[in-house]
Design a protein around this motif. Structure first.
Motif, PDB file in Angstrom:
ATOM      1  N   LEU A   1      -7.490  14.579  -8.070  1.00  0.00           N
ATOM      2  CA  LEU A   1      -7.854  15.275  -6.839  1.00  0.00           C
ATOM      3  C   LEU A   1      -6.777  16.278  -6.436  1.00  0.00           C
ATOM      4  CD1 LEU A   1      -9.419  12.410  -4.674  1.00  0.00           C
ATOM      5  CD2 LEU A   1     -10.593  14.138  -6.042  1.00  0.00           C
TER       6      LEU A   1
ATOM      7  N   TYR B   1      -7.292  19.353  -8.453  1.00  0.00           N
ATOM      8  CA  TYR B   1      -8.394  20.145  -7.906  1.00  0.00           C
ATOM      9  C   TYR B   1      -7.956  20.885  -6.638  1.00  0.00           C
ATOM     10  CZ  TYR B   1     -12.921  21.619  -6.200  1.00  0.00           C
ATOM     11  OH  TYR B   1     -13.966  22.385  -5.745  1.00  0.00           O
ATOM     12  N   TYR B   2      -7.179  20.222  -5.801  1.00  0.00           N
ATOM     13  CA  TYR B   2      -6.669  20.853  -4.580  1.00  0.00           C
ATOM     14  C   TYR B   2      -5.856  22.102  -4.921  1.00  0.00           C
ATOM     15  CZ  TYR B   2      -3.509  21.739  -0.666  1.00  0.00           C
ATOM     16  OH  TYR B   2      -2.783  22.354   0.318  1.00  0.00           O
TER      17      TYR B   2
ATOM     18  N   LEU C   1      -5.995  23.976  -7.616  1.00  0.00           N
ATOM     19  CA  LEU C   1      -6.894  25.019  -8.115  1.00  0.00           C
ATOM     20  C   LEU C   1      -7.527  25.777  -6.951  1.00  0.00           C
ATOM     21  CD1 LEU C   1      -8.740  23.102 -10.988  1.00  0.00           C
ATOM     22  CD2 LEU C   1      -7.166  25.025 -11.296  1.00  0.00           C
ATOM     23  N   ARG C   2      -8.038  25.021  -5.979  1.00  0.00           N
ATOM     24  CA  ARG C   2      -8.716  25.639  -4.846  1.00  0.00           C
ATOM     25  C   ARG C   2      -7.746  26.398  -3.950  1.00  0.00           C
ATOM     26  NH1 ARG C   2     -11.478  27.904  -3.950  1.00  0.00           N
ATOM     27  NH2 ARG C   2     -12.326  27.411  -1.881  1.00  0.00           N
TER      28      ARG C   2
ATOM     29  N   ILE D   1     -12.773  26.334 -11.850  1.00  0.00           N
ATOM     30  CA  ILE D   1     -12.827  25.441 -10.690  1.00  0.00           C
ATOM     31  C   ILE D   1     -14.120  24.631 -10.634  1.00  0.00           C
ATOM     32  CG2 ILE D   1     -12.737  25.337  -8.164  1.00  0.00           C
ATOM     33  CD1 ILE D   1     -10.799  27.670  -8.237  1.00  0.00           C
TER      34      ILE D   1
ATOM     35  N   PHE E   1     -14.178  22.105 -13.509  1.00  0.00           N
ATOM     36  CA  PHE E   1     -13.386  20.891 -13.290  1.00  0.00           C
ATOM     37  C   PHE E   1     -14.050  19.989 -12.260  1.00  0.00           C
ATOM     38  CE2 PHE E   1      -9.479  18.741 -11.484  1.00  0.00           C
ATOM     39  CZ  PHE E   1      -9.279  17.926 -12.587  1.00  0.00           C
ATOM     40  N   ALA E   2     -14.649  20.583 -11.229  1.00  0.00           N
ATOM     41  CA  ALA E   2     -15.355  19.786 -10.220  1.00  0.00           C
ATOM     42  C   ALA E   2     -16.515  19.012 -10.848  1.00  0.00           C
ATOM     43  CB  ALA E   2     -15.860  20.693  -9.098  1.00  0.00           C
TER      44      ALA E   2
ATOM     45  N   LEU F   1     -15.134  16.045 -12.722  1.00  0.00           N
ATOM     46  CA  LEU F   1     -14.734  14.955 -11.827  1.00  0.00           C
ATOM     47  C   LEU F   1     -15.952  14.232 -11.254  1.00  0.00           C
ATOM     48  CD1 LEU F   1     -11.768  16.551  -9.825  1.00  0.00           C
ATOM     49  CD2 LEU F   1     -11.680  15.058 -11.837  1.00  0.00           C
TER      50      LEU F   1
ATOM     51  N   LEU G   1     -14.938  12.448  -7.793  1.00  0.00           N
ATOM     52  CA  LEU G   1     -14.981  13.420  -6.713  1.00  0.00           C
ATOM     53  C   LEU G   1     -16.302  13.298  -5.975  1.00  0.00           C
ATOM     54  CD1 LEU G   1     -13.661  15.899  -5.291  1.00  0.00           C
ATOM     55  CD2 LEU G   1     -14.866  17.341  -6.949  1.00  0.00           C
TER      56      LEU G   1
ATOM     57  N   LEU H   1     -14.743  16.373  -1.586  1.00  0.00           N
ATOM     58  CA  LEU H   1     -14.813  17.821  -1.810  1.00  0.00           C
ATOM     59  C   LEU H   1     -14.720  18.567  -0.489  1.00  0.00           C
ATOM     60  CD1 LEU H   1     -15.267  20.140  -3.814  1.00  0.00           C
ATOM     61  CD2 LEU H   1     -17.725  19.840  -3.498  1.00  0.00           C
TER      62      LEU H   1
END
Length: 327
Positions: A17, A20-21, A23-24, A274, A277-278, A281, A287, A292
Protein backbone atom coordinates in the motif's frame (compact mmCIF):
# COMPACT_ATOMS: atom_id res chain seq x y z
CA UNK A 1 3.35 -9.73 15.50
CA UNK A 2 5.12 -8.34 12.40
CA UNK A 3 3.12 -8.13 9.16
CA UNK A 4 3.07 -11.32 7.10
CA UNK A 5 5.00 -11.25 3.83
CA UNK A 6 2.38 -12.43 1.34
CA UNK A 7 3.94 -12.07 -2.10
CA UNK A 8 6.94 -13.57 -3.87
CA UNK A 9 8.50 -10.13 -3.52
CA UNK A 10 8.38 -10.57 0.28
CA UNK A 11 6.41 -7.39 0.77
CA UNK A 12 3.75 -6.98 3.45
CA UNK A 13 0.31 -5.49 2.85
CA UNK A 14 1.43 -2.23 4.43
CA UNK A 15 4.48 -2.09 2.16
CA UNK A 16 2.41 -2.77 -0.95
CA UNK A 17 0.00 0.00 0.00
CA UNK A 18 2.92 2.34 0.67
CA UNK A 19 4.26 1.64 -2.81
CA UNK A 20 0.87 2.48 -4.27
CA UNK A 21 0.73 5.68 -2.19
CA UNK A 22 4.09 6.81 -3.56
CA UNK A 23 3.02 6.11 -7.15
CA UNK A 24 -0.09 8.23 -6.67
CA UNK A 25 1.66 11.03 -4.78
CA UNK A 26 4.41 11.43 -7.38
CA UNK A 27 1.85 11.42 -10.22
CA UNK A 28 -0.31 13.99 -8.42
CA UNK A 29 2.69 16.22 -7.69
CA UNK A 30 3.72 16.29 -11.35
CA UNK A 31 0.15 16.85 -12.51
CA UNK A 32 -0.21 19.82 -10.16
CA UNK A 33 3.08 21.24 -11.45
CA UNK A 34 1.85 20.91 -15.03
CA UNK A 35 -1.30 22.81 -14.06
CA UNK A 36 0.78 25.40 -12.22
CA UNK A 37 2.80 26.11 -15.35
CA UNK A 38 -0.38 26.90 -17.29
CA UNK A 39 -1.59 29.09 -14.42
CA UNK A 40 1.70 31.00 -14.37
CA UNK A 41 2.42 30.05 -10.76
CA UNK A 42 5.46 27.82 -11.27
CA UNK A 43 8.74 29.65 -11.86
CA UNK A 44 10.87 26.62 -12.52
CA UNK A 45 11.35 24.63 -15.66
CA UNK A 46 9.03 21.62 -15.38
CA UNK A 47 10.00 18.24 -16.79
CA UNK A 48 7.34 15.83 -15.59
CA UNK A 49 7.86 12.11 -15.17
CA UNK A 50 4.18 11.29 -15.68
CA UNK A 51 4.06 7.70 -16.90
CA UNK A 52 7.49 6.85 -15.44
CA UNK A 53 6.61 6.72 -11.72
CA UNK A 54 7.23 2.97 -11.38
CA UNK A 55 10.95 3.49 -11.98
CA UNK A 56 11.38 6.01 -9.19
CA UNK A 57 9.25 4.11 -6.69
CA UNK A 58 10.74 0.72 -7.50
CA UNK A 59 14.29 2.06 -7.21
CA UNK A 60 13.89 4.24 -4.13
CA UNK A 61 11.62 2.02 -2.04
CA UNK A 62 13.86 0.30 0.48
CA UNK A 63 16.81 2.68 0.25
CA UNK A 64 18.55 3.58 3.50
CA UNK A 65 19.22 7.13 4.74
CA UNK A 66 22.95 6.64 4.06
CA UNK A 67 22.37 5.62 0.43
CA UNK A 68 22.86 8.37 -2.15
CA UNK A 69 20.72 9.13 -5.20
CA UNK A 70 21.71 11.07 -8.30
CA UNK A 71 18.35 11.99 -9.86
CA UNK A 72 17.52 13.55 -13.21
CA UNK A 73 15.43 16.64 -13.93
CA UNK A 74 12.42 14.35 -14.37
CA UNK A 75 12.86 12.63 -11.01
CA UNK A 76 11.32 14.98 -8.45
CA UNK A 77 9.61 11.94 -6.97
CA UNK A 78 13.00 10.56 -5.97
CA UNK A 79 13.62 13.66 -3.85
CA UNK A 80 10.24 13.19 -2.18
CA UNK A 81 10.94 9.53 -1.42
CA UNK A 82 14.39 10.37 -0.04
CA UNK A 83 12.89 12.74 2.50
CA UNK A 84 12.21 16.16 0.96
CA UNK A 85 8.73 17.28 2.03
CA UNK A 86 6.06 18.03 -0.56
CA UNK A 87 5.85 21.52 0.94
CA UNK A 88 9.52 22.28 0.45
CA UNK A 89 9.57 20.73 -3.02
CA UNK A 90 6.57 22.79 -4.13
CA UNK A 91 8.09 25.95 -2.64
CA UNK A 92 11.21 25.23 -4.66
CA UNK A 93 9.15 25.10 -7.85
CA UNK A 94 7.45 28.36 -6.88
CA UNK A 95 10.90 29.95 -6.32
CA UNK A 96 10.09 30.80 -2.72
CA UNK A 97 12.53 31.35 0.11
CA UNK A 98 11.26 28.17 1.82
CA UNK A 99 12.46 26.04 -1.10
CA UNK A 100 15.63 24.00 -1.17
CA UNK A 101 17.75 26.75 -2.71
CA UNK A 102 15.85 29.63 -1.06
CA UNK A 103 14.47 30.89 -4.37
CA UNK A 104 17.80 30.97 -6.21
CA UNK A 105 17.38 28.13 -8.64
CA UNK A 106 14.87 25.74 -10.12
CA UNK A 107 14.38 22.27 -8.69
CA UNK A 108 16.49 20.78 -11.45
CA UNK A 109 19.76 21.32 -9.63
CA UNK A 110 18.61 20.82 -6.04
CA UNK A 111 20.65 18.63 -3.76
CA UNK A 112 20.42 17.85 -0.06
CA UNK A 113 23.60 16.39 1.39
CA UNK A 114 21.91 15.48 4.67
CA UNK A 115 19.42 13.28 2.80
CA UNK A 116 21.89 11.76 0.36
CA UNK A 117 20.62 13.67 -2.69
CA UNK A 118 23.12 14.99 -5.22
CA UNK A 119 21.99 17.94 -7.32
CA UNK A 120 21.51 17.27 -11.00
CA UNK A 121 23.47 19.06 -13.71
CA UNK A 122 22.01 20.36 -16.96
CA UNK A 123 24.46 18.22 -18.93
CA UNK A 124 22.63 14.93 -18.58
CA UNK A 125 25.04 12.10 -17.97
CA UNK A 126 27.58 14.35 -16.26
CA UNK A 127 26.36 13.14 -12.86
CA UNK A 128 27.49 9.58 -13.54
CA UNK A 129 31.27 10.06 -13.00
CA UNK A 130 30.45 12.01 -9.82
CA UNK A 131 28.25 9.14 -8.64
CA UNK A 132 31.11 6.75 -9.30
CA UNK A 133 33.38 9.01 -7.25
CA UNK A 134 30.96 8.99 -4.32
CA UNK A 135 30.69 5.20 -4.60
CA UNK A 136 34.50 4.98 -4.50
CA UNK A 137 34.49 7.06 -1.33
CA UNK A 138 31.97 4.69 0.25
CA UNK A 139 34.16 1.73 -0.63
CA UNK A 140 37.33 3.39 0.69
CA UNK A 141 35.57 4.21 3.96
CA UNK A 142 34.38 0.61 4.35
CA UNK A 143 30.70 1.49 4.23
CA UNK A 144 28.00 -0.74 2.75
CA UNK A 145 26.04 2.24 1.40
CA UNK A 146 24.90 2.32 -2.22
CA UNK A 147 24.79 4.99 -4.92
CA UNK A 148 21.83 5.03 -7.32
CA UNK A 149 22.58 6.98 -10.50
CA UNK A 150 19.78 7.78 -12.95
CA UNK A 151 20.26 8.63 -16.62
CA UNK A 152 18.38 8.42 -19.90
CA UNK A 153 19.07 6.38 -22.99
CA UNK A 154 20.32 9.56 -24.66
CA UNK A 155 22.95 10.06 -21.96
CA UNK A 156 24.20 6.51 -22.58
CA UNK A 157 25.70 7.83 -25.81
CA UNK A 158 27.91 10.36 -24.03
CA UNK A 159 31.50 9.95 -22.91
CA UNK A 160 30.65 10.54 -19.25
CA UNK A 161 28.44 7.44 -19.23
CA UNK A 162 31.17 5.17 -20.58
CA UNK A 163 33.88 6.59 -18.33
CA UNK A 164 31.70 6.12 -15.26
CA UNK A 165 30.76 2.57 -16.26
CA UNK A 166 34.37 1.62 -16.90
CA UNK A 167 35.61 3.13 -13.64
CA UNK A 168 32.82 1.46 -11.67
CA UNK A 169 33.49 -1.91 -13.27
CA UNK A 170 37.25 -1.82 -12.77
CA UNK A 171 36.90 -0.85 -9.10
CA UNK A 172 33.78 -2.95 -8.34
CA UNK A 173 32.00 0.06 -6.92
CA UNK A 174 28.73 -0.08 -4.93
CA UNK A 175 26.66 1.71 -7.55
CA UNK A 176 23.47 0.92 -9.44
CA UNK A 177 23.06 2.61 -12.82
CA UNK A 178 19.39 3.18 -13.67
CA UNK A 179 18.59 3.90 -17.32
CA UNK A 180 15.18 5.54 -17.78
CA UNK A 181 14.69 4.56 -21.41
CA UNK A 182 11.62 6.53 -22.51
CA UNK A 183 12.51 6.17 -26.21
CA UNK A 184 13.20 9.87 -26.88
CA UNK A 185 16.22 12.01 -26.02
CA UNK A 186 14.21 15.23 -26.21
CA UNK A 187 12.94 14.73 -29.78
CA UNK A 188 15.49 12.15 -31.00
CA UNK A 189 13.99 8.63 -31.21
CA UNK A 190 16.16 5.84 -29.93
CA UNK A 191 16.58 4.21 -33.35
CA UNK A 192 18.26 7.42 -34.59
CA UNK A 193 20.90 7.39 -31.85
CA UNK A 194 21.63 3.72 -31.08
CA UNK A 195 22.39 0.70 -33.24
CA UNK A 196 21.42 -1.68 -30.44
CA UNK A 197 18.06 -2.48 -28.92
CA UNK A 198 19.02 -2.51 -25.24
CA UNK A 199 21.25 -0.09 -23.35
CA UNK A 200 21.71 -2.88 -20.81
CA UNK A 201 24.05 -4.85 -23.09
CA UNK A 202 26.66 -2.12 -22.71
CA UNK A 203 27.36 -3.24 -19.14
CA UNK A 204 28.99 -6.45 -20.40
CA UNK A 205 31.81 -4.45 -21.98
CA UNK A 206 32.69 -3.08 -18.56
CA UNK A 207 32.62 -6.34 -16.67
CA UNK A 208 29.32 -6.33 -14.82
CA UNK A 209 25.68 -7.32 -15.26
CA UNK A 210 23.05 -5.37 -17.16
CA UNK A 211 19.36 -6.19 -17.43
CA UNK A 212 16.50 -4.67 -19.43
CA UNK A 213 13.10 -4.76 -17.73
CA UNK A 214 9.57 -3.39 -17.99
CA UNK A 215 9.95 0.03 -16.40
CA UNK A 216 6.18 0.37 -16.02
CA UNK A 217 6.02 -2.61 -13.64
CA UNK A 218 6.90 -1.25 -10.22
CA UNK A 219 7.48 -4.70 -8.73
CA UNK A 220 9.77 -5.73 -11.59
CA UNK A 221 11.82 -2.60 -10.94
CA UNK A 222 11.78 -3.23 -7.19
CA UNK A 223 12.93 -6.82 -7.62
CA UNK A 224 15.77 -5.92 -9.99
CA UNK A 225 16.84 -3.09 -7.71
CA UNK A 226 16.71 -5.30 -4.63
CA UNK A 227 19.16 -7.74 -6.16
CA UNK A 228 21.43 -4.95 -7.41
CA UNK A 229 21.48 -3.34 -3.97
CA UNK A 230 22.35 -6.63 -2.33
CA UNK A 231 25.28 -7.20 -4.69
CA UNK A 232 26.53 -3.65 -4.22
CA UNK A 233 26.41 -3.88 -0.41
CA UNK A 234 28.22 -7.21 -0.54
CA UNK A 235 31.13 -5.73 -2.50
CA UNK A 236 30.22 -7.50 -5.74
CA UNK A 237 30.23 -4.34 -7.83
CA UNK A 238 27.81 -2.37 -9.98
CA UNK A 239 24.69 -3.27 -11.96
CA UNK A 240 23.00 -1.56 -14.89
CA UNK A 241 19.20 -1.72 -14.88
CA UNK A 242 17.50 -0.46 -18.03
CA UNK A 243 13.83 0.40 -17.46
CA UNK A 244 11.76 0.57 -20.64
CA UNK A 245 9.12 3.26 -20.22
CA UNK A 246 7.50 6.30 -21.83
CA UNK A 247 6.90 9.89 -20.78
CA UNK A 248 3.37 11.08 -21.45
CA UNK A 249 4.22 14.76 -21.74
CA UNK A 250 6.84 16.40 -23.90
CA UNK A 251 10.47 16.76 -22.87
CA UNK A 252 9.28 19.76 -20.86
CA UNK A 253 5.93 21.47 -20.41
CA UNK A 254 6.72 23.83 -23.29
CA UNK A 255 7.41 20.92 -25.67
CA UNK A 256 4.30 19.86 -27.62
CA UNK A 257 6.00 16.61 -28.70
CA UNK A 258 4.88 16.76 -32.33
CA UNK A 259 7.65 14.30 -33.17
CA UNK A 260 5.59 11.31 -31.94
CA UNK A 261 2.21 9.92 -32.92
CA UNK A 262 -1.08 9.92 -31.05
CA UNK A 263 -1.25 6.15 -31.55
CA UNK A 264 2.09 5.64 -29.83
CA UNK A 265 1.06 7.78 -26.87
CA UNK A 266 -2.29 5.99 -26.58
CA UNK A 267 -0.57 2.60 -26.58
CA UNK A 268 1.75 3.58 -23.76
CA UNK A 269 -1.05 5.19 -21.76
CA UNK A 270 -2.76 1.81 -21.84
CA UNK A 271 0.29 0.54 -19.92
CA UNK A 272 -0.11 3.11 -17.15
CA UNK A 273 1.87 1.75 -14.16
CA UNK A 274 -0.61 3.03 -11.55
CA UNK A 275 -3.90 1.32 -12.50
CA UNK A 276 -1.86 -1.73 -13.50
CA UNK A 277 -0.47 -2.00 -9.98
CA UNK A 278 -3.88 -1.24 -8.45
CA UNK A 279 -5.42 -4.10 -10.45
CA UNK A 280 -2.67 -6.41 -9.24
CA UNK A 281 -3.31 -5.47 -5.61
CA UNK A 282 -7.06 -5.87 -5.99
CA UNK A 283 -6.52 -9.28 -7.53
CA UNK A 284 -4.56 -10.27 -4.43
CA UNK A 285 -7.26 -8.71 -2.22
CA UNK A 286 -4.58 -6.38 -0.86
CA UNK A 287 -6.38 -3.16 -1.89
CA UNK A 288 -10.01 -2.49 -0.99
CA UNK A 289 -12.16 0.36 -2.26
CA UNK A 290 -11.98 1.97 1.18
CA UNK A 291 -8.18 1.77 1.21
CA UNK A 292 -8.04 3.20 -2.30
CA UNK A 293 -10.27 6.11 -1.29
CA UNK A 294 -8.14 6.72 1.81
CA UNK A 295 -4.93 6.87 -0.24
CA UNK A 296 -6.50 9.22 -2.77
CA UNK A 297 -7.67 11.51 0.03
CA UNK A 298 -4.21 11.53 1.66
CA UNK A 299 -2.55 12.33 -1.66
CA UNK A 300 -4.96 15.17 -2.42
CA UNK A 301 -4.56 16.63 1.06
CA UNK A 302 -0.76 16.50 0.81
CA UNK A 303 -0.66 18.19 -2.60
CA UNK A 304 -3.25 20.82 -1.68
CA UNK A 305 -1.32 21.62 1.49
CA UNK A 306 1.96 21.86 -0.45
CA UNK A 307 0.48 24.30 -2.98
CA UNK A 308 -1.08 26.42 -0.23
CA UNK A 309 2.21 26.48 1.66
CA UNK A 310 4.21 27.44 -1.43
CA UNK A 311 1.76 30.10 -2.55
CA UNK A 312 1.82 31.73 0.87
CA UNK A 313 5.56 31.49 1.42
CA UNK A 314 7.66 34.67 1.31
CA UNK A 315 9.41 35.75 -1.85
CA UNK A 316 13.18 35.62 -1.99
CA UNK A 317 14.92 38.89 -1.11
CA UNK A 318 17.10 40.12 -4.00
CA UNK A 319 19.65 41.37 -1.48
CA UNK A 320 20.36 37.74 -0.54
CA UNK A 321 21.32 36.75 -4.07
CA UNK A 322 25.03 36.94 -3.33
CA UNK A 323 24.88 34.92 -0.11
CA UNK A 324 25.54 31.19 0.29
CA UNK A 325 28.22 31.35 -2.38
CA UNK A 326 31.45 29.36 -2.39
CA UNK A 327 34.73 30.74 -3.71
Amino acid sequence: MPPIKRTKFKLSNDELLEIYYWLRLIRAFDERLSLGVRQGKVRSGVYTGIGQEAIIVGCCFGLRPDDWIFPLHRDLGALLMKGVSARQMMAQMFAKVTGLSKGRDSALHSGVNELGIFGNTSMLGANLPVAAGVALTMKMEGKDSVCVAFFGEGASNTGDFHEAMNFAGVNKLPIVFICENNLYAYSVPIEKSMAIEDVAVRAEGYGFDGVAINGNDVLAVFQAMKGARRRARAGEGPTLIECKTYRWHGHSEHDKAFYRTKEELAMWKSRDPIPTFASYLKGLHELSDDQLADIEARVKATIDDAVEFAAGAPEADPSDAATDLYA
